[in-house]
Write an enzyme that holds these catalytic residues in place. Structure first.
Site, PDB file in Angstrom:
ATOM      1  CB  CYS A   1      -0.700   2.798   7.230  1.00  0.00           C
ATOM      2  SG  CYS A   1       0.523   3.012   5.897  1.00  0.00           S
TER       3      CYS A   1
ATOM      4  CG  ASP B   1      -0.409   0.039   2.631  1.00  0.00           C
ATOM      5  OD1 ASP B   1       0.790  -0.006   2.638  1.00  0.00           O
ATOM      6  OD2 ASP B   1      -1.401   0.167   3.524  1.00  0.00           O
TER       7      ASP B   1
END
Length: 377
Positions: free
Chosen positions: A369, A245
C-alpha cells in the site's frame, strides 16, 4: 487517529462523509462523466501494465506529514516509511514525496540514498494516490485514476494531485482514465490477467452509473488485459472497500497467493476468503490455465499482544523489488518466519527482506500500500 482507517470504518463521522460531501466530491470531474457513458463495448488500447516482478526504474513512497490524519502518530508512521525506503534503496532507486517543510526530517530519516522530492501529500498510501505505470507503443506512460479519497471517505486535496505531479516532474505521458480507481485495487500477472474486487471498483462512491461490464471494458483498454477475474470483496468495512492487494497476489507463473485470516478472526473476512477461494478454484487465467492457489496464513493478532481493531496482519501486502521481496514482520516469530519462507519460495532469485511496519499495520495497510513502482523502460 480521527480518519477512517483502512481495515474498518469508524462510525464517528462516516455517515456524514459517505452521505454528504464525500459523494458530492466523487460525483464531479472525469469519474462522473465516465458514469454516464456506455463503455461496455470492448475498446483495445495500446498499453500494457507489467507485473510488479518486472524490472523497476524506481519506487515511489510518500512521507506522512505531521498535519495529517495520523496526528500524534505521524512520527511513528514516518519511522515505518523510512524503514521501507532504506530497505528498498539497497536494491533500486527510491523517490520519496514530502512536504517542503519536512524535507530535512525525511532526508535525515531515509538517508542519502533516497531521493526526496518537495511534493505535498495528505497521506502515505501512494499505491492508491500515485499513477499506475504502463508500457505504451511510444514507451512508458502512466494512468491517472483520479484518486478521490476511496470514494470520499478521507480528505484528499493534496493526494488528488499526486499522480499528475509525479508525471509532470518525470515527464511521463499521462493517460486520463475514464473511471476512478486505486493502484491497490489492481493485481496483474503480466500475461493478460487482472484480478480485482467488485466492492472497490463497481461502486457508486468511485464510478456512479457504471456497470461491471463497463468498468471491465475500461480496465482492459487501459491495462492491456484480456481476462478479468472478479471477486466480490467486502463493501463498507474498510476504507478501501477491500482492495485486492490485501487478499490475493500473483506470484510464480500460474500461481496465486491467497491471504487466509486466522480462525479466530472476524467472520466477515473469513467469509470473504472462503468465497474468493471457491471462485478462484474454478477460474482460469488469460492463457486458459487453471490457477494454483496457495494459502498464505495471516498473523494472529491474539499472539501479538495488544493490537487495534484496524490492524492488518496480512503478509500478502508484500512488495516485489529488483532482486528482492519486502515482507512485513509483525512480531510473531513463527508466523513471520513461515510467511517469509513461503513468499521467498514463490519468488525465486530474490532476497527476502523482512521489514517491521508496526504503525502502518495498525493503520490497516502494509508495504504494498505504501509503494508504487515505475517500470524500467
Amino acid at each position: 487517529m480521527k480518519h477512517l482507517r483502512r481495515r474498518s470504518l469508524m462510525r464517528s463521522g462516516a455517515a456524514a462523509l459517505l452521505g454528504g460531501a464525500g459523494l458530492a466530491a466523487c460525483a464531479s470531474g472525469p469519474e462522473a462523466k465516465a458514469g454516464t457513458q456506455d463503455m461496455s463495448a470492448p475498446r483495445r488500447g495500446t498499453w500494457r501494465m507489467p507485473a510488479e516482478s518486472a524490472e523497476h526504474a524506481r519506487t515511489f513512497l510518500a512521507w506522512p506529514p505531521r498535519d495529517s490524519v495520523w496526528e500524534e502518530y505521524a512520527e511513528d508512521a514516518q519511522r515505518d516509511i523510512a524503514g521501507i525506503a532504506r530497505a528498498l534503496a539497497d536494491f533500486e532507486p527510491v523517490t520519496l514525496l514530502a512536504a517542503p517543510g519536512e524535507l530535512k526530517a525525511a532526508r535525515r530519516a531515509c538517508g542519502a540514498d533516497v531521493e526526496i522530492l518537495p511534493v505535498p501529500v495528505d497521506d502515505l498510501w501512494i499505491r492508491d494516490s500515485g499513477p499506475t505505470f504502463v508500457a505504451g507503443a511510444k514507451g512508458l506512460e502512466a494512468i491517472d485514476f483520479h484518486f478521490n479519497g476511496w470514494g470520499g471517505k478521507q480528505e484528499h486535496r493534496r493526494d488528488a494531485r499526486v499522480a499528475r505531479g509525479i508525471l509532470q516532474r518525470h515527464r511521463v505521458p499521462r493517460i486520463d482514465a475514464q473511471l476512478t480507481a486505486e493502484g491497490g485495487a489492481l493485481e496483474v500477472d503480466g500475461h493478460g490477467t487482472l484480478l480485482a474486487t467488485e466492492s472497490s471498483l463497481v461502486n457508486a462512491n468511485r464510478n456512479p452509473g457504471m456497470s461491471r461490464d463497463a468498468v471491465e471494458a475500461e480496465l482492459k483498454r487501459l491495462l492491456g488485459v484480456t481476462e478479468v477475474i472478479w471477486l466480490p470483496g467486502v463493501r463498507g468495512r474498510d476504507i478501501t472497500d477491500y482492495h485486492i492487494d490485501a487478499l490475493a497476489r500473483f506470484c510464480e507463473d500460474g500461481k496465486l497467493l491467497l491471504s487466509r485470516p486466522p480462525e479466530n478472526g472476524a467472520a466477515v473476512w473469513r467469509r470473504a476468503y472462503e468465497t474468493s477461494r471457491r471462485i478462484l478454484e474454478k477460474a482460469t487465467d488469460a492463457r486458459g490455465r487453471q490457477l494454483e492457489i496457495i494459502d498464505l496464513p495471516e498473523a494472529d493478532p491474539s499472539r501479538l499482544g495488544r493490537r487495534g481493531p484496524e490492524f492488518l496482519g496480512g503478509y500478502a501486502n508484500y512488495y516485489v523489488a529488483n532482486g528482492a521481496v519486502l515482507v512485513p514482520r509483525f512480531g510473531d516469530r513463527k508466523s513471520d518466519r513461515n510467511a517469509a519462507s513461503l513468499i521467498g519460495e514463490l519468488h525465486p532469485g530474490r532476497e527476502v527482506v523482512p521489514v517491521e511496519i508496526p504503525m502502518i499495520a495498525e493503520g490497516g495497510g502494509g508495504i504494498h500500500c505504501s509503494t508504487q513502482q515505475q517500470p524500467a523502460p
